[in-house]
Design a protein around this motif. Structure first.
Motif, mmCIF file in Angstrom:
data_model
loop_
_atom_site.group_PDB
_atom_site.id
_atom_site.type_symbol
_atom_site.label_atom_id
_atom_site.label_comp_id
_atom_site.label_asym_id
_atom_site.label_seq_id
_atom_site.Cartn_x
_atom_site.Cartn_y
_atom_site.Cartn_z
ATOM 1 N N ASP A 35 0.807 -1.260 -0.126
ATOM 2 C CA ASP A 35 0.160 0.033 0.072
ATOM 3 C C ASP A 35 0.832 1.210 0.253
ATOM 4 O O ASP A 35 0.554 2.412 -0.783
ATOM 5 N N LEU A 210 -10.342 -1.490 -5.835
ATOM 6 C CA LEU A 210 -9.643 -1.189 -4.310
ATOM 7 C C LEU A 210 -10.978 -1.863 -3.331
ATOM 8 O O LEU A 210 -10.588 -2.733 -2.479
ATOM 9 N N ASN A 213 -11.247 -5.903 -4.276
ATOM 10 C CA ASN A 213 -10.006 -6.630 -4.251
ATOM 11 C C ASN A 213 -9.315 -6.434 -2.915
ATOM 12 O O ASN A 213 -9.119 -7.543 -2.401
ATOM 13 N N ARG A 214 -8.785 -5.198 -2.832
ATOM 14 C CA ARG A 214 -7.990 -4.884 -1.601
ATOM 15 C C ARG A 214 -8.718 -4.976 -0.331
ATOM 16 O O ARG A 214 -8.331 -5.542 0.764
#
Length: 233
Positions: A35, A210, A213-214
């Protein structure tokens, strides 16, 4: 809940577009090395292509400043938040690491050169509006514990009478700030073009990725413009 942009806003500039994403059940975390690497890479690339004296010449920043001027806001006294952030970066500064969601939103903002605000829906109790302020509107400054009154006629982003962002995109409230415990987030992006290759659409796609997925959440996204001034979500 409802999000509305007052028609008076489009009277200032009919080309303005608001990209809205709702992120549900996100799993935020401390910032990982990956990140932070994305954030630092975005900062580095910005320094390579922009000089400190040229930040205001960036197309998005120029558009934001022009819009603020037309809305009666002095952008020299109340610069759009992204202008202040970009200047800090190109002068050699680094943004502080806060949490994964905040840091990655900042990375997307830098990469696409766009205004991007994330608001925790846990703190938002009434319908959202972009409008001019009126009597009774109040604002809790970042880091403060006491509300302040807002002068009438100021362009704001607000939840009922509780202002989320003053002077349009100048300063966010303490209420709605994104913490490591935030789960449901309202993302507001501001652009002037919604073509496929525009910074607005690219940034919205990045945020959607984001979210899904994140942060392993679900995403809903909308465009609000002069032809579609409100959404329900």
């Amino acid at each position: 809940m409802r999000y509305t942009v007052d028609t008076a806003v489009f009277a200032i500039n009919s080309n303005i577009k608001f990209g809205i994403l709702i992120g549900d059940n996100l799993k935020n975390s401390e910032t990982t090395k990956d990140d932070e690497d994305r954030l630092r890479a975005a900062e580095s690339k910005m320094r390579e292509r922009i000089q400190a004296d040229n930040v205001r010449e960036l197309q998005s920043v120029s558009f934001y400043r022009e819009f603020m001027t037309q809305a009666g806001i002095n952008p020299n006294k109340f610069p759009p938040s992204v202008e202040a952030m970009f200047k800090r970066i190109v002068k050699g500064g680094q943004l502080p690491v806060i949490n994964a969601l905040v840091d990655l939103c900042n990375a997307v903002s830098i990469e696409q050169g766009i205004s991007l605000g994330a608001h925790d829906l846990a703190d938002i109790q009434a319908d959202l509006e972009v409008r001019h302020s009126k009597s009774g509107d109040i604002f809790l400054p970042f880091g403060a514990t006491e509300y302040e009154k807002v002068d009438e006629g100021e362009l704001i982003f607000t939840s009922g009478n509780v202002v989320q962002t003053r002077k349009w995109i100048w300063r966010q409230s303490e209420l709605g700030k994104t913490t490591i415990n935030s789960k449901n987030i309202f993302f507001q992006l501001v652009g002037f073009d919604d073509k496929e290759d525009s910074s607005l659409i690219k940034a919205m796609t990045d945020i959607e990725c984001l979210i899904e997925n994140r942060f392993q959440g679900k995403c809903r996204k909308y465009i609000v413009d002069c032809n579609n001034t409100c959404i329900n979500f």
